[in-house]
Design a protein around this motif. Structure first.
Motif, short mmCIF file in Angstrom:
data_model
loop_
_atom_site.label_atom_id
_atom_site.label_comp_id
_atom_site.label_asym_id
_atom_site.label_seq_id
_atom_site.Cartn_x
_atom_site.Cartn_y
_atom_site.Cartn_z
N VAL A 88 0.83 -1.20 0.00
CA VAL A 88 0.00 0.00 0.00
C VAL A 88 0.87 1.25 0.00
N GLU A 89 1.87 1.26 0.86
CA GLU A 89 2.74 2.43 0.96
C GLU A 89 3.49 2.69 -0.35
N ALA A 90 3.91 1.62 -1.02
CA ALA A 90 4.61 1.78 -2.30
C ALA A 90 3.67 2.39 -3.35
N HIS A 91 2.40 1.96 -3.32
CA HIS A 91 1.42 2.52 -4.26
C HIS A 91 1.17 3.99 -3.96
N TRP A 92 1.04 4.32 -2.70
CA TRP A 92 0.77 5.71 -2.32
C TRP A 92 1.96 6.62 -2.57
N GLU A 93 3.14 6.08 -2.41
CA GLU A 93 4.34 6.88 -2.69
C GLU A 93 4.39 7.28 -4.16
N GLN A 94 3.88 6.43 -5.02
CA GLN A 94 3.90 6.71 -6.45
C GLN A 94 2.68 7.50 -6.92
N HIS A 95 1.53 7.27 -6.29
CA HIS A 95 0.29 7.86 -6.80
C HIS A 95 -0.41 8.82 -5.83
N GLY A 96 0.12 8.98 -4.63
CA GLY A 96 -0.56 9.80 -3.65
C GLY A 96 -1.63 9.01 -2.92
N ARG A 97 -2.27 9.64 -1.94
CA ARG A 97 -3.26 8.94 -1.11
C ARG A 97 -4.68 9.17 -1.62
N PRO A 98 -5.57 8.20 -1.35
CA PRO A 98 -6.96 8.33 -1.79
C PRO A 98 -7.81 9.04 -0.73
N ASP A 99 -9.05 9.28 -1.09
CA ASP A 99 -10.02 9.76 -0.10
C ASP A 99 -10.41 8.64 0.87
N LYS A 100 -10.39 7.42 0.37
CA LYS A 100 -10.76 6.27 1.20
C LYS A 100 -10.04 5.02 0.70
N LEU A 101 -9.54 4.21 1.66
CA LEU A 101 -8.99 2.91 1.33
C LEU A 101 -10.06 1.86 1.61
N VAL A 102 -10.39 1.06 0.62
CA VAL A 102 -11.37 -0.01 0.76
C VAL A 102 -10.62 -1.33 0.86
N MET A 103 -10.83 -2.04 1.96
CA MET A 103 -10.24 -3.37 2.14
C MET A 103 -11.35 -4.39 1.86
N SER A 104 -11.27 -5.01 0.70
CA SER A 104 -12.33 -5.91 0.25
C SER A 104 -11.90 -7.36 0.42
N PHE A 105 -12.67 -8.10 1.21
CA PHE A 105 -12.42 -9.53 1.43
C PHE A 105 -13.48 -10.34 0.69
N HIS A 106 -13.15 -11.59 0.40
CA HIS A 106 -14.15 -12.46 -0.23
C HIS A 106 -15.29 -12.70 0.75
N GLY A 107 -16.51 -12.67 0.24
CA GLY A 107 -17.66 -12.85 1.09
C GLY A 107 -18.00 -14.32 1.34
N VAL A 108 -18.75 -14.56 2.39
CA VAL A 108 -19.34 -15.87 2.69
C VAL A 108 -20.74 -15.61 3.23
N PRO A 109 -21.62 -16.60 3.18
CA PRO A 109 -22.97 -16.39 3.72
C PRO A 109 -22.92 -15.98 5.19
N LYS A 110 -23.80 -15.06 5.58
CA LYS A 110 -23.82 -14.58 6.95
C LYS A 110 -24.09 -15.70 7.95
N ARG A 111 -24.85 -16.70 7.52
CA ARG A 111 -25.20 -17.79 8.44
C ARG A 111 -23.96 -18.53 8.92
N PHE A 119 -17.07 -6.74 1.74
CA PHE A 119 -17.02 -8.15 1.31
C PHE A 119 -17.60 -8.26 -0.10
N GLN A 120 -16.91 -9.01 -0.94
CA GLN A 120 -17.26 -9.11 -2.36
C GLN A 120 -17.69 -10.52 -2.74
N SER A 121 -17.98 -10.69 -4.04
CA SER A 121 -18.25 -12.00 -4.64
C SER A 121 -19.49 -12.67 -4.07
N ARG A 122 -20.53 -11.90 -3.82
CA ARG A 122 -21.77 -12.49 -3.30
C ARG A 122 -22.40 -13.37 -4.37
N PHE A 123 -22.97 -14.51 -3.94
CA PHE A 123 -23.55 -15.47 -4.87
C PHE A 123 -24.89 -15.94 -4.32
#
Length: 369
Positions: free
Chosen positions: A192-215, A249-253
């Motif tokens: 992340v730091e290497a990306h920000w050093e090259q492109h600057g910082r965003p308004d928000k960092l989204v940490m997206s994990f693979h989803g699973v059913p809530k149950r 959380f992503q990849s909802r099915f």
């Protein structure tokens, strides 16, 4: 019940140790037929889908495979490389680099192999090959930092099912998780730091994990908690405040409720709320794959821009990042403690002479008989 035939026994043969890096899997080609075979194996796993078998068989073969195979093939084609599936290419490279890193740490007597839970090279095939090569100690290292019954436990199922038919079972060590491992968190922060050093910082960092059913969370699966722990540690390492990042959380099915908040709607909402730029990282994936390169870097990007966002940055997975390979070596090393993987030249020569003596004695006994 019959057991698989054991490899030929040789007196004085050197017993070896191995680490098997196991990832989820990938189709052999971005075609409808290859996707149909892959999805059939993947979606029939009871760990992945817990719907009663008879009902799920009808849904899977009557609706999902006939229609989803073609759609998925088109998506895979959009990320396929000359070398093949990105997930397989990266996992192969990680296994090779892990072998080199462990050898540099002195573990010259250790084999590192790569396997897939679904698809090829299959985990049973890799385990059988290691047995034929004389591996009597095997550590299973899932490519999943966070434990889930849908992923890590499914690997365990495949391992146990394979050895159920083996007479001479090797010593096994199973890595459960490393979601809070200092080296893993450090590698994420460095990327992340290497990306920000090259492109600057965003308004928000989204940490997206693979989803699973809530149950699954309600039934006791620790995945959700381990994802949040990873996110907190990464945010702390990056010195982020609570308003600087969000976990999704992503990849909802299917139609059931999955872990929330969902990635795509969250990113769209950020754009509508005035966020000019968001950066998305997927800490739960250690290799770039369909879910990161197509779903996040293409689909979610399009959703963000359609909602008025200006800049969307996808921060790649750890892949072959040297800091990640070093962390992976630390994780593997912690789980092979006590195994004879660091023989010196003198020890190897001594073992060689002992093996030769054992073979000579066996030949003598045979001649006398």
């Amino acid at each position: 019940m019959s057991f698989a035939k054991e490899p030929p026994f040789a007196h004085g043969s050197i017993s070896r140790s191995a680490v098997v890096l196991v990832n989820l899997g990938t189709p052999d080609a971005p075609t409808r037929g290859a996707l149909r075979r892959y999805l059939r194996e993947f979606l029939w796993d009871r760990r992945v889908v817990e719907i009663p078998r008879a009902l799920w068989w009808l849904i899977l073969h009557g609706a999902i495979l006939p229609f989803r195979s073609g759609q998925s093939a088109h998506k895979y084609a959009s990320i396929w490389t000359r070398e093949g599936s990105p997930l397989k290419v990266h996992t192969q490279a990680q296994a090779r680099l892990l072998q080199e890193a462990l050898a540099e740490r002195g573990h010259s007597e250790l084999t590192v192999a790569m396997a897939m839970r679904y698809g090829s090279p299959s985990l049973p095939d890799v385990l059988a090959k290691l047995k034929a090569e004389g591996c009597e100690r095997i550590a299973i290292l899932p490519a999943y930092p966070q434990y889930s019954g849908t992923t890590t436990a499914s690997i365990y199922d495949a391992v146990f099912a394979h050895y159920k038919n083996i007479r001479n079972v090797p010593e096994l060590r199973l890595v459960r998780n490393y979601h809070e491992h200092e080296g893993y968190i450090g590698a994420l922060a460095e990327s992340v730091e290497a990306h920000w050093e090259q492109h600057g910082r965003p308004d928000k960092l989204v940490m997206s994990f693979h989803g699973v059913p809530k149950r699954t969370l309600l039934l006791g699966d620790p995945y959700h908690c381990e994802c949040l722990k990873t996110a907190r540690l990464l945010a702390s390492r990056l010195k982020l405040g609570a308003d600087d990042y969000v976990v999704t959380f992503q990849s909802r099915f299917g139609k059931a409720e999955w872990l929330q908040p969902y990635t795509a709607p969250t990113v769209e909402a950020l754009a509508r709320q005035g966020a000019r730029r968001v950066d998305v990282i997927c800490p739960g994936f250690t290799s770039d794959c369909l879910e990161t390169l197509e779903e996040i870097a293409m689909e979610v990007r399009a959703d963000f821009e359609a909602a008025g966002g200006q800049e969307f940055h996808y921060i790649p997975c750890l892949n072959e990042n040297p800091a990640w390979i070093a962390a992976l070596a630390e994780i593997a090393e912690q789980h092979i403690i006590g195994w004879p993987t660091m023989q010196t030249a003198a020890q190897r020569e001594l073992h060689k002479k002992a093996a030769e003596a054992a073979r000579a004695a066996a030949l003598q006994l045979g001649a006398e008989a």
